[in-house]
Design a protein around this motif. Sequence first.
Motif, PDB file in Angstrom:
ATOM      1  N   TYR A 178       0.823  -1.213   0.000  1.00  0.00           N
ATOM      2  CA  TYR A 178       0.000   0.000   0.000  1.00  0.00           C
ATOM      3  C   TYR A 178       0.858   1.264   0.000  1.00  0.00           C
ATOM      4  CZ  TYR A 178      -3.618  -3.364   1.173  1.00  0.00           C
ATOM      5  OH  TYR A 178      -4.457  -4.440   1.152  1.00  0.00           O
ATOM      6  N   LEU A 179       2.143   1.100   0.287  1.00  0.00           N
ATOM      7  CA  LEU A 179       3.070   2.228   0.265  1.00  0.00           C
ATOM      8  C   LEU A 179       3.641   2.460  -1.132  1.00  0.00           C
ATOM      9  CD1 LEU A 179       4.490   4.320   2.120  1.00  0.00           C
ATOM     10  CD2 LEU A 179       6.291   2.626   2.506  1.00  0.00           C
ATOM     11  N   LEU A 180       3.388   1.563  -2.048  1.00  0.00           N
ATOM     12  CA  LEU A 180       3.927   1.639  -3.401  1.00  0.00           C
ATOM     13  C   LEU A 180       3.470   2.918  -4.102  1.00  0.00           C
ATOM     14  CD1 LEU A 180       5.418   0.143  -5.732  1.00  0.00           C
ATOM     15  CD2 LEU A 180       3.193  -0.762  -6.391  1.00  0.00           C
ATOM     16  N   PRO A 181       4.395   3.768  -4.570  1.00  0.00           N
ATOM     17  CA  PRO A 181       4.019   5.014  -5.266  1.00  0.00           C
ATOM     18  C   PRO A 181       3.643   4.741  -6.721  1.00  0.00           C
ATOM     19  CG  PRO A 181       6.399   4.860  -5.112  1.00  0.00           C
ATOM     20  CD  PRO A 181       5.852   3.667  -4.375  1.00  0.00           C
ATOM     21  N   PHE A 182       2.547   4.005  -6.919  1.00  0.00           N
ATOM     22  CA  PHE A 182       2.194   3.540  -8.254  1.00  0.00           C
ATOM     23  C   PHE A 182       1.741   4.658  -9.195  1.00  0.00           C
ATOM     24  CE2 PHE A 182      -1.453   3.052  -5.426  1.00  0.00           C
ATOM     25  CZ  PHE A 182      -2.438   3.743  -6.101  1.00  0.00           C
ATOM     26  N   ALA A 183       1.373   5.827  -8.653  1.00  0.00           N
ATOM     27  CA  ALA A 183       0.936   6.935  -9.502  1.00  0.00           C
ATOM     28  C   ALA A 183       2.115   7.763 -10.023  1.00  0.00           C
ATOM     29  CB  ALA A 183      -0.028   7.838  -8.731  1.00  0.00           C
ATOM     30  N   MET A 184       3.323   7.411  -9.615  1.00  0.00           N
ATOM     31  CA  MET A 184       4.505   8.195  -9.994  1.00  0.00           C
ATOM     32  C   MET A 184       4.721   8.214 -11.505  1.00  0.00           C
ATOM     33  SD  MET A 184       8.457   7.345  -9.090  1.00  0.00           S
ATOM     34  CE  MET A 184       8.361   5.866 -10.104  1.00  0.00           C
ATOM     35  N   LEU A 240       9.065  14.586  -8.525  1.00  0.00           N
ATOM     36  CA  LEU A 240       9.799  15.845  -8.590  1.00  0.00           C
ATOM     37  C   LEU A 240      11.277  15.612  -8.840  1.00  0.00           C
ATOM     38  CD1 LEU A 240       9.692  18.942  -8.261  1.00  0.00           C
ATOM     39  CD2 LEU A 240      10.073  18.597  -5.813  1.00  0.00           C
ATOM     40  N   ALA A 241      11.822  14.559  -8.224  1.00  0.00           N
ATOM     41  CA  ALA A 241      13.251  14.274  -8.366  1.00  0.00           C
ATOM     42  C   ALA A 241      13.590  13.707  -9.748  1.00  0.00           C
ATOM     43  CB  ALA A 241      13.689  13.292  -7.277  1.00  0.00           C
ATOM     44  N   LEU A 242      12.709  12.869 -10.296  1.00  0.00           N
ATOM     45  CA  LEU A 242      13.008  12.188 -11.555  1.00  0.00           C
ATOM     46  C   LEU A 242      12.678  13.006 -12.797  1.00  0.00           C
ATOM     47  CD1 LEU A 242      11.852   8.498 -10.889  1.00  0.00           C
ATOM     48  CD2 LEU A 242      14.179   9.409 -10.907  1.00  0.00           C
ATOM     49  N   LEU A 243      11.729  13.936 -12.690  1.00  0.00           N
ATOM     50  CA  LEU A 243      11.280  14.670 -13.880  1.00  0.00           C
ATOM     51  C   LEU A 243      12.407  15.379 -14.620  1.00  0.00           C
ATOM     52  CD1 LEU A 243       8.952  15.493 -15.686  1.00  0.00           C
ATOM     53  CD2 LEU A 243       8.542  17.448 -14.159  1.00  0.00           C
ATOM     54  N   PRO A 244      13.294  16.139 -13.930  1.00  0.00           N
ATOM     55  CA  PRO A 244      14.389  16.799 -14.661  1.00  0.00           C
ATOM     56  C   PRO A 244      15.285  15.815 -15.400  1.00  0.00           C
ATOM     57  CG  PRO A 244      14.177  17.710 -12.452  1.00  0.00           C
ATOM     58  CD  PRO A 244      13.303  16.491 -12.504  1.00  0.00           C
TER      59      PRO A 244
END
Length: 221
Positions: free
Chosen positions: A22-28, A131-135
Motif C-alpha cells: 500500500y506504500l507503493l508510489p504507483f501513480a509516480m 519531482l526528483a526524476l522529472l528533470p
Amino acid sequence: TLITISIINVMYIVFRNEFLIYLLPFAMIPIILTILGNKIYALTFSFLNMIILSREETWFLVTIAVAIMAIYKAEKMTSRSDIVKLGISTGVFQGIMALSYGLVNQLEFPLLLGMIVLSVLSGILTGMISLALLPYFENSFEILTDIKLLELSDFSNALLKQLLVTAPGTFHHSIMVGALAESGAEAIGVNAIFARVASYYHDIGKMKRPEFFVENQRDGK
C-alpha cells in the motif's frame, strides 16, 4: 518504456510485502508521463501496470481511480512545486479510497488505519520521487515540458534580463510578439505556451549589435 517498466518492477519487488504494497508510489510513472506530454501512454501504462500489481479486482479499481485522478491533475500543472501538492492530494485521495476499500471488505480497525496511513505516505512519496526524476527525463530525452517552458518565460531568467538591459526595445518587441503568437496559437489549437516563450527568445541575437535595430535607437540613424 523499458526504463519505466524497470522502475516499477524494482518497486514491486521491494514493496511486495502483504502490507507494504500500500506504500507503493504507483501513480509516480503516470504523473511523469503526463507531464512529459503523453497522457494516452500514461493511461495505458496505468491500466496494464495495475493489472500486474493489484491482487484482486476491488483494489485494482482503487489504484486505477487514483491513477486517473493524478493524470487529470498533472495535466494542469504549471510549476514544479505543484508536483509536491499533487503528491499530497493524491495521498489524501488514496487514503479515502483505502478507507472505502477497508469498509467494504470489513477489515479490522488496526489494519484499516495502517492502510490509510500508508496510502497517504504513498502519495507524498509519489510527489517527492516524481519531482526528483522529472528533470532527469526532461534532460536525458530533451523533452520540453510546459513546466520547463514556463520557467523559461520567467523575466528573471538570466538571458531575458540581459536582453532587457542590453536591448530594451527588442525586449518590449519580443513581449508584444509573444502576446500575438499566443493568441494565434490558441486560435488554431496548437501549443500556445510554446509559441509565446519562443517569441520571447526569437530576437535574442540582436544583443550582439542592439544599436543596429531601430527599436533600440534613440534620435539616431
